[in-house]
Design a protein around this motif. Structure first.
Motif, PDB file in Angstrom:
ATOM      1  N   ALA A 124       0.823  -1.211   0.000  1.00  0.00           N
ATOM      2  CA  ALA A 124       0.000   0.000   0.000  1.00  0.00           C
ATOM      3  C   ALA A 124       0.854   1.257   0.000  1.00  0.00           C
ATOM      4  CB  ALA A 124      -0.944  -0.011   1.204  1.00  0.00           C
ATOM      5  N   LEU A 127       2.191   1.807  -3.496  1.00  0.00           N
ATOM      6  CA  LEU A 127       1.145   2.300  -4.391  1.00  0.00           C
ATOM      7  C   LEU A 127       0.890   3.787  -4.131  1.00  0.00           C
ATOM      8  CD1 LEU A 127      -1.357  -0.705  -4.340  1.00  0.00           C
ATOM      9  CD2 LEU A 127      -0.048   0.110  -6.313  1.00  0.00           C
ATOM     10  N   ASN A 128       0.882   4.174  -2.876  1.00  0.00           N
ATOM     11  CA  ASN A 128       0.705   5.591  -2.549  1.00  0.00           C
ATOM     12  C   ASN A 128       1.877   6.430  -3.050  1.00  0.00           C
ATOM     13  OD1 ASN A 128      -1.812   5.473  -1.275  1.00  0.00           O
ATOM     14  ND2 ASN A 128      -0.909   4.848   0.668  1.00  0.00           N
ATOM     15  N   VAL A 165      -4.764   2.530   0.563  1.00  0.00           N
ATOM     16  CA  VAL A 165      -4.386   3.299  -0.627  1.00  0.00           C
ATOM     17  C   VAL A 165      -5.220   4.572  -0.704  1.00  0.00           C
ATOM     18  CG1 VAL A 165      -4.342   3.308  -3.159  1.00  0.00           C
ATOM     19  CG2 VAL A 165      -3.567   1.290  -1.894  1.00  0.00           C
ATOM     20  N   LYS A 168      -8.203   5.502  -4.041  1.00  0.00           N
ATOM     21  CA  LYS A 168      -9.004   4.291  -4.146  1.00  0.00           C
ATOM     22  C   LYS A 168      -9.824   4.229  -5.423  1.00  0.00           C
ATOM     23  CE  LYS A 168      -9.593   3.447   0.824  1.00  0.00           C
ATOM     24  NZ  LYS A 168      -8.499   4.372   1.212  1.00  0.00           N
ATOM     25  N   LEU A 171      -8.242   2.140  -8.226  1.00  0.00           N
ATOM     26  CA  LEU A 171      -7.816   0.805  -7.804  1.00  0.00           C
ATOM     27  C   LEU A 171      -8.963  -0.176  -7.969  1.00  0.00           C
ATOM     28  CD1 LEU A 171      -5.123  -0.221  -6.570  1.00  0.00           C
ATOM     29  CD2 LEU A 171      -6.179   0.000  -4.329  1.00  0.00           C
TER      30      LEU A 171
END
Length: 277
Positions: A124, A127-128, A165, A168, A171
């Motif tokens: 996570a 991804l951020n 995340v 969102k 995703l």
């Protein structure tokens, strides 16, 4: 209409992939963004991309499902591997904007003994670090078979990543039929129950694509070995129910079965025949 395709080689470029998909009677396809084992990606040819986009529009292609290299492990216990994964993911998301509005699918990773919670946190966080507000690409977390220290073998693990995340809305999830079967979700005898569980934990609206594969293993084996359609433990009858399910039938289906060009053509024709229009 059944939206179906298979994995194609990106080595010859986008237009060549589009033409091969059309020959296969497909209206979508998947491709690795670079060598499946990692490494530098081939430079994007803007003329090739423009020609492909026109071709795809002419032939009514639906969303493509690009695939990250298998070596991209965002939660490795080795910093150099995580750094390598960061560079690949960041570069891939920028490159995906050449063909805007499509999907980028990846295996969440393996925590290599660090623990599932640590793995989820690291995925996570990365991804951020790399996702950006202007991206048009939807990033898909793939359901996994749960072998070894894989993250994503349970719906709850994917939900935990999503919860951490920030972007969102960019995703989603790609459900692999072989993986969920090997992971212990009985899509043969209880497809409805599996989808209800997915909806309760993740939300069915996040399910954006299906990897349609049979499995060489019984349910819950946690081994991840794909089989040709109808030649595994899932079987043609159950996979026919998958493609015709009202909550799934509009999604893009990608074949990842052990096939060549002619084999994929036969499977696509078979599944189109089984699809109830």
């Amino acid at each position: 209409m059944l939206h179906i395709g298979c994995h194609l080689s990106a080595a010859k470029g986008y237009l060549a992939m589009g033409k091969e998909a059309e020959e296969l009677k497909a209206d979508t396809f998947a491709f690795f963004t670079r060598n499946p084992r990692g490494g530098k990606a081939k430079d994007i040819d803007q003329n090739d991309v423009s020609s492909f986009l026109a071709f795809a529009n002419e032939h009514n292609f639906v969303k493509l499902v690009a695939h990250a290299p298998y070596t991209m492990n965002l939660c490795s216990d080795k910093e150099n591997i995580r750094s390598f994964a960061h560079d690949m993911l960041s570069d891939d998301l920028r490159r995906m904007e050449a063909t805007p509005g499509n999907y980028y699918n990846f295996h969440p990773g393996s925590h290599v003994g660090q623990g599932i919670e640590s793995g989820i946190e690291m995925i996570a966080t990365e991804l951020n670090n790399v996702m950006f507000t202007s991206q048009s690409t939807t990033v898909l977390l793939e359901t996994m078979a749960g072998k070894g220290s894989e993250v994503g073998g349970k719906f709850e693990e994917l939900r935990a990543i999503i919860d951490k995340v920030e972007l969102k809305d960019k995703l989603g999830v790609c459900l692999d039929t072989c993986h969920v079967w090997d992971g212990g979700y009985d899509i043969v005898n209880d497809l409805e129950g599996v989808l209800e569980e997915f909806d309760r934990i993740i939300g069915i609206e996040r399910l954006k694509a299906i990897h349609l594969n049979d499995s060489l293993n019984p349910c819950g084996a946690h081994k991840d070995r794909h089989a040709k359609i109808g030649e595994g433990h899932i079987g043609l009858e159950a996979l026919t129910r998958v493609i015709n399910h009202p909550k799934l039938r509009e999604l893009p289906f990608i074949l990842e079965t052990p096939n060549d060009h002619d084999g994929y053509a036969r499977e696509i024709a078979l599944l189109r025949d089984k699809f109830k229009s």
